[in-house]
Design a protein around this motif. Structure first.
Motif, PDB file in Angstrom:
ATOM      1  N   ASP A  75       4.964   2.422  -9.560  1.00  0.00           N
ATOM      2  CA  ASP A  75       3.872   3.059 -10.307  1.00  0.00           C
ATOM      3  C   ASP A  75       2.615   3.025  -9.463  1.00  0.00           C
ATOM      4  O   ASP A  75       1.767   2.153  -9.615  1.00  0.00           O
ATOM      5  CB  ASP A  75       3.625   2.338 -11.638  1.00  0.00           C
ATOM      6  N   ARG A  76       2.519   3.962  -8.558  1.00  0.00           N
ATOM      7  CA  ARG A  76       1.332   4.094  -7.711  1.00  0.00           C
ATOM      8  C   ARG A  76       0.917   5.547  -7.758  1.00  0.00           C
ATOM      9  O   ARG A  76       1.736   6.449  -7.651  1.00  0.00           O
ATOM     10  CB  ARG A  76       1.653   3.667  -6.277  1.00  0.00           C
ATOM     11  N   ARG A  77      -0.376   5.790  -7.919  1.00  0.00           N
ATOM     12  CA  ARG A  77      -0.895   7.148  -8.052  1.00  0.00           C
ATOM     13  C   ARG A  77      -1.120   7.757  -6.675  1.00  0.00           C
ATOM     14  O   ARG A  77      -1.732   7.158  -5.800  1.00  0.00           O
ATOM     15  CB  ARG A  77      -2.201   7.130  -8.848  1.00  0.00           C
ATOM     16  N   ASN A  82      -2.506  13.242  -7.463  1.00  0.00           N
ATOM     17  CA  ASN A  82      -2.951  12.395  -8.572  1.00  0.00           C
ATOM     18  C   ASN A  82      -1.859  12.166  -9.623  1.00  0.00           C
ATOM     19  O   ASN A  82      -2.153  11.927 -10.777  1.00  0.00           O
ATOM     20  CB  ASN A  82      -4.219  12.975  -9.216  1.00  0.00           C
ATOM     21  N   LYS A  83      -0.591  12.257  -9.221  1.00  0.00           N
ATOM     22  CA  LYS A  83       0.523  11.986 -10.129  1.00  0.00           C
ATOM     23  C   LYS A  83       1.077  10.602  -9.843  1.00  0.00           C
ATOM     24  O   LYS A  83       0.983  10.087  -8.745  1.00  0.00           O
ATOM     25  CB  LYS A  83       1.619  13.039  -9.979  1.00  0.00           C
ATOM     26  N   GLU A  84       1.685  10.024 -10.851  1.00  0.00           N
ATOM     27  CA  GLU A  84       2.229   8.678 -10.775  1.00  0.00           C
ATOM     28  C   GLU A  84       3.653   8.722 -10.214  1.00  0.00           C
ATOM     29  O   GLU A  84       4.432   9.598 -10.546  1.00  0.00           O
ATOM     30  CB  GLU A  84       2.252   8.101 -12.193  1.00  0.00           C
ATOM     31  N   CYS A 106       4.969  10.280  -1.893  1.00  0.00           N
ATOM     32  CA  CYS A 106       4.883  10.804  -3.257  1.00  0.00           C
ATOM     33  C   CYS A 106       6.164  11.559  -3.580  1.00  0.00           C
ATOM     34  O   CYS A 106       6.637  12.372  -2.775  1.00  0.00           O
ATOM     35  CB  CYS A 106       3.672  11.725  -3.392  1.00  0.00           C
TER      36      CYS A 106
END
Length: 117
Positions: A75-77, A82-84, A106
Motif C-alpha cells: 500500500d504505497r501511493r 496518485n493511485k494505491e 506502480c
C-alpha cells in the motif's frame, strides 16, 4: 477504588496483564504490586483462537507477463498517477555495510521509483 473494570486477567489498578497463577496464594501485578487471591481464578477456563486472513489474489497481477511486476504488492501511493498499489524488490547496490536499495513499480502506470534504505 479501581480505575479499570473488566476481565480478571488484567490488573484493576493499572490495566497491566496479570501473570499466570503459580505456587503463591496471591497473584501480584508486576507493575503496581496489586495483589489478588488465586481463588478468584478458580474454575475459570481460558480459550484462545487463531484467525487467519482469507487467501486473496494479488491485484490482477497473475495475468501479467511482464517480469518486473512480479512480487509483493504494498500500500504505497504512486507519485505520478496518485493511485494505491506498488510492487517492490530490493537490491544491494552499494557497499555491504550500507543499506539496500528498494525499487518500486506502480501496478497501474508502471512508473518506477527507488529508495535508499
Amino acid at each position: 477504588m479501581s480505575c479499570f473494570v473488566g476481565d480478571t486477567n488484567f490488573c484493576p489498578e493499572c490495566g497491566n496483564v496479570l501473570p499466570l497463577p503459580g505456587m503463591q496464594d496471591i497473584i501480584r501485578c508486576p507493575r503496581c504490586s496489586f495483589g489478588i487471591p488465586v481463588k478468584e481464578f478458580s474454575g475459570r477456563e481460558i480459550r484462545s483462537t487463531v484467525v487467519f486472513n482469507p487467501e486473496q489474489s494479488t491485484l490482477a497481477l497473475e495475468d501479467e507477463q511482464d517480469s518486473e511486476l512480479k512480487g509483493p504488492v504494498i500500500d504505497r501511493r504512486c507519485s505520478r498517477c496518485n493511485k494505491e498499489g506498488m510492487v517492490y524488490h530490493t537490491r544491494q547496490m552499494r557497499s555491504a555495510d550500507e543499506g539496500q536499495t528498494v525499487f518500486f513499480t506502480c501496478i497501474h502506470c508502471r512508473y518506477q521509483e527507488k529508495e535508499d534504505s
